[in-house]
Each structure stands twice: as C-alpha cells, then as structure tokens.
Write a protein that holds these residues in place. Structure first.
Motif, PDB file in Angstrom:
ATOM      1  N   MET A  87      25.898  -9.210  16.733  1.00 22.11           N
ATOM      2  CA  MET A  87      24.648  -9.738  17.291  1.00 22.11           C
ATOM      3  C   MET A  87      23.498  -9.639  16.290  1.00 22.11           C
ATOM      4  O   MET A  87      22.679 -10.553  16.184  1.00 22.11           O
ATOM      5  CB  MET A  87      24.314  -8.948  18.564  1.00 22.11           C
ATOM      6  N   ARG A 136      15.717 -23.861  21.422  1.00 24.15           N
ATOM      7  CA  ARG A 136      16.591 -22.938  22.156  1.00 24.15           C
ATOM      8  C   ARG A 136      16.877 -21.695  21.314  1.00 24.15           C
ATOM      9  O   ARG A 136      16.904 -20.573  21.825  1.00 24.15           O
ATOM     10  CB  ARG A 136      17.890 -23.692  22.457  1.00 24.15           C
ATOM     11  N   MET A 176      14.152 -17.715  30.909  1.00 22.13           N
ATOM     12  CA  MET A 176      14.782 -17.233  29.685  1.00 22.13           C
ATOM     13  C   MET A 176      16.281 -17.070  29.913  1.00 22.13           C
ATOM     14  O   MET A 176      16.782 -15.997  30.104  1.00 22.13           O
ATOM     15  CB  MET A 176      14.143 -15.897  29.305  1.00 22.13           C
ATOM     16  N   ASN A 194      21.670 -13.133  28.396  1.00 22.49           N
ATOM     17  CA  ASN A 194      20.952 -13.810  27.311  1.00 22.49           C
ATOM     18  C   ASN A 194      21.614 -13.644  25.956  1.00 22.49           C
ATOM     19  O   ASN A 194      21.620 -14.560  25.149  1.00 22.49           O
ATOM     20  CB  ASN A 194      19.522 -13.282  27.228  1.00 22.49           C
ATOM     21  N   THR A 195      22.104 -12.452  25.709  1.00 21.27           N
ATOM     22  CA  THR A 195      22.584 -12.156  24.353  1.00 21.27           C
ATOM     23  C   THR A 195      24.100 -12.003  24.265  1.00 21.27           C
ATOM     24  O   THR A 195      24.658 -12.107  23.176  1.00 21.27           O
ATOM     25  CB  THR A 195      21.945 -10.848  23.837  1.00 21.27           C
ATOM     26  N   GLY A 196      24.748 -11.714  25.387  1.00 22.08           N
ATOM     27  CA  GLY A 196      26.199 -11.469  25.357  1.00 22.08           C
ATOM     28  C   GLY A 196      26.540 -10.153  24.683  1.00 22.08           C
ATOM     29  O   GLY A 196      27.690  -9.931  24.295  1.00 22.08           O
ATOM     30  N   GLN A 208      26.332 -23.909  20.397  1.00 24.08           N
ATOM     31  CA  GLN A 208      25.512 -23.343  21.482  1.00 24.08           C
ATOM     32  C   GLN A 208      24.107 -23.950  21.513  1.00 24.08           C
ATOM     33  O   GLN A 208      23.320 -23.642  22.395  1.00 24.08           O
ATOM     34  CB  GLN A 208      25.381 -21.826  21.308  1.00 24.08           C
ATOM     35  N   ILE A 266      19.901 -18.137  28.365  1.00 28.54           N
ATOM     36  CA  ILE A 266      20.664 -18.763  27.286  1.00 28.54           C
ATOM     37  C   ILE A 266      22.091 -18.301  27.413  1.00 28.54           C
ATOM     38  O   ILE A 266      22.349 -17.155  27.761  1.00 28.54           O
ATOM     39  CB  ILE A 266      20.072 -18.385  25.914  1.00 28.54           C
ATOM     40  N   GLY A 267      23.024 -19.186  27.122  1.00 29.11           N
ATOM     41  CA  GLY A 267      24.445 -18.865  27.271  1.00 29.11           C
ATOM     42  C   GLY A 267      24.829 -17.601  26.533  1.00 29.11           C
ATOM     43  O   GLY A 267      24.346 -17.332  25.447  1.00 29.11           O
ATOM     44  N   PHE A 295      15.277  -7.444  23.777  1.00 31.13           N
ATOM     45  CA  PHE A 295      16.363  -6.580  24.256  1.00 31.13           C
ATOM     46  C   PHE A 295      16.838  -5.616  23.157  1.00 31.13           C
ATOM     47  O   PHE A 295      17.359  -4.555  23.461  1.00 31.13           O
ATOM     48  CB  PHE A 295      17.520  -7.425  24.794  1.00 31.13           C
ATOM     49  N   ILE A 308      20.253  -9.342  32.848  1.00 29.18           N
ATOM     50  CA  ILE A 308      19.568 -10.495  32.230  1.00 29.18           C
ATOM     51  C   ILE A 308      19.761 -10.435  30.713  1.00 29.18           C
ATOM     52  O   ILE A 308      20.055 -11.444  30.068  1.00 29.18           O
ATOM     53  CB  ILE A 308      18.056 -10.499  32.592  1.00 29.18           C
ATOM     54  N   GLY A 309      19.605  -9.220  30.159  1.00 30.01           N
ATOM     55  CA  GLY A 309      19.794  -9.038  28.720  1.00 30.01           C
ATOM     56  C   GLY A 309      21.194  -9.418  28.285  1.00 30.01           C
ATOM     57  O   GLY A 309      21.382 -10.079  27.268  1.00 30.01           O
ATOM     58  N   GLU A 347      13.883 -19.426  21.397  1.00 25.13           N
ATOM     59  CA  GLU A 347      13.861 -18.667  22.669  1.00 25.13           C
ATOM     60  C   GLU A 347      14.868 -17.525  22.624  1.00 25.13           C
ATOM     61  O   GLU A 347      14.585 -16.406  23.047  1.00 25.13           O
ATOM     62  CB  GLU A 347      14.210 -19.594  23.840  1.00 25.13           C
ATOM     63  N   PHE A 348      16.048 -17.841  22.110  1.00 24.72           N
ATOM     64  CA  PHE A 348      17.100 -16.820  22.019  1.00 24.72           C
ATOM     65  C   PHE A 348      16.639 -15.663  21.137  1.00 24.72           C
ATOM     66  O   PHE A 348      16.818 -14.488  21.480  1.00 24.72           O
ATOM     67  CB  PHE A 348      18.384 -17.427  21.454  1.00 24.72           C
TER      68      PHE A 348
END
Lengths: 212, 96
Positions: free
Chosen positions: B9, B74, A206, A30-32, B55, A208-209, B85, A26-27, B77-78
């Motif tokens: 990131m 969005r 939750m 969500n974050t790639g 995105q 997101i691409g 994480f 999932i992580g 949320e991200f």
C-alpha cells in the motif's frame, strides 16, 4: 440499579466499539489494507463484546427477572472482546511476543495455567497480556514518531488493560465497586482511541474500490 | 539502525504521490521516471501500474516514444483517503 448503570456503561462501550469498527471498515473499503481489516475485526469484536454484556445484563434484569446476573453472559462478552484485543496485538506481529527459548516458555506457561479454575480468569488474563503488549508497542511507536495521537492510543490501550485487570480482580471481591470502576476505565480507554479518528479528514462520498 | 520495509500500500502511495507532485511535465511521468522516484523494480512497477490504471486511479497516455502516467481525480481522492488512514494506523504504531 447498579446493574442498570453497569449495563449502560457496557452499551456505551458497544456504541464506541461499533463507531471505531465502522471507521476502520470505511478505511479498509477505501484502501484494501489488511491492517485496517484487522483493526476492523478488532473494534467490531470489542464493541460486540461490550454489547453482549450490556444487553445480556438488561435482558436478565428486565425480561427474565433474575436478581443475579449469570456469569456466562459476562464470560461470553469478555471472550468476544478478547478476540478484538488479539487482533490489535496480532497487527503488531504477535509472533515476536512469544519467545522461543525453553527458559522463557517455562516462565510464561504458568501465567496461563495458574488461573485455570475459571474460564473468565483465563480470558481476562489473556486480554490483559494482549493489551499490555499493544500498549508497549504503541509507546515504542510514539518514541519513534513523537505523534501525540500515538500517545492517546497507548493511553487508551493501557486503560483497557487496567480495566481488564480490575475486572479480573473484582472476581476476588465480587461485592465491591471494582467491577464498576473496571467497566468505566475500559470505556475511557476506548474513548481515547477516538482521538486518531478526529485527525482524519472525512469527506462525503469517499468510496474507492478496495482491490488496489 | 532498523530497516523498515514498505508495504504494498505504501508503494502505491509513493507512486501516486510521484505522479501527482513530481511529474516532470503535464503529460505525466514515464515508467523510468517512476522507477527512479518511487524506488520500485520494473517488474513490480508494471503490475502495480496495470492495476492502478484498471482501477481508474492513474490515466495512461501513449505517445510515440513511451507510455506516460498521470494521476486521475479518483487517484487524488484515493491518495487523500490513504494519507488519512495512514495517519490513523500510525497512531496505533501500525503501517497500512
């Protein structure tokens, strides 16, 4: 009866590994993040490794009616788990672990050569080294960040390493309780890795691409 | 003292945090402002902003002077997911 109990423990490890794998998946979605991708592979491998041993033992016991459990299932399962431990260590930058000097190579090489009489010996020793490396790196991280969750992860990896060591030692004393203690220790270690998950606020929807 | 490099990131996280918490006005943050606050070069920031807008994590508004960027729902949320994480990875002594 003993085999059934050990299988149950291995299946518990299978579930714990899969849950951790799903969480990191999932992580990653969500974050790639490549780090979460590596952890995703690691936990799925660890979970599947436990599953292979657990289901393999049960299959042999109930389907094939063997009285003794074949070692190749054990070896296969442990091998898959080792892939997982490798990816955890790899995330820390495993290149720095292998020293380049000839002197260190001469010391490290026999560690891999000595237990060459069995594939399981080799796999377990590699797992142990990878896990000890992961534990040390996580302890170093704890020293910097002082985050309690890092301490739980370090404890978890340390217990997994101890479990692998005891598992290796149980080959020397095959009829002893060591294998049972080894699997139990590994399950507790895997459970300790759950602590960081409990601190992540999960919300529904939750998604997101991951191409950021 | 050891030098710690930011991952791609974490740079994205910094940009989104800046647009969420430190925008100078309601219309959003300008490229110059983001370069200063997020500490990224113009070339790299332009590419990242393009990706974030495509995105749907950032909203771009063009005025007569320059483009401004504001975080979208969005994006919020991200950012929340990213922080969660990141904490998880921190526990393993890793960076996402």
């Amino acid at each position: 009866m003993e085999v059934v109990f050990e299988s149950a423990l291995n299946l518990l490890g299978f579930v714990v590994g899969l849950v951790l794998g799903i969480f990191t998946h999932i992580g990653f979605r969500n974050t790639g993040s490549p780090t979460l991708f590596r952890l995703n592979i690691a936990f799925f491998s660890i979970g599947i490794g436990f599953g292979v041993v657990g289901f393999g033992d049960l299959m042999e016991l109930w389907v094939f009616k063997y009285t003794t459990v074949d070692t190749w299932i054990q070896t296969l399962g442990i091998g898959i788990q080792t892939v997982g431990y490798f990816f955890i260590a790899f995330s820390h930058g495993i290149k720095s672990f292998f020293p380049k000097s000839r002197y260190f190579k001469s010391i490290a090489a026999p560690l891999f050569i000595l237990p060459g009489n069995s594939i399981e010996h080799i796999i377990r020793s590699i797992s142990f080294i990878l896990l000890v490396y992961g534990t040390i790196e996580t302890i170093m991280s704890y020293m910097e960040s002082r985050k309690r969750s890092a301490l739980f992860v370090a404890t978890g990896l340390g217990l997994l390493a101890l479990g692998e060591f005891l598992g290796w030692y149980s080959i020397v004393f095959p009829k002893s309780i060591l294998y049972f203690v080894s699997v139990s220790t590994k399950i507790v270690g895997l459970g300790a890795l759950f602590v960081p998950i409990s601190q992540v606020p999960m919300r529904g929807g939750m998604r997101i691409g991951g191409n950021v | 003292m050891a030098v710690t490099y930011r991952t791609h990131m974490s740079i994205i996280g910094d940009i989104l945090t800046t647009t969420r918490d430190e925008s100078p006005d309601e219309t959003g943050a300008s490229v110059t402002y983001l370069i200063r606050k997020a500490n990224v070069s113009y070339g790299r920031l332009s590419k990242i902003l393009e990706t974030l807008v495509s995105q749907g994590l950032l909203e771009q508004s063009s005025s007569d002077r320059a483009c401004k960027y504001r975080i979208s729902d969005r994006g919020r949320e991200f950012l929340q997911a990213y922080r969660g994480f990141r904490e998880f990875a921190d526990s393993f002594g890793l960076r996402i």
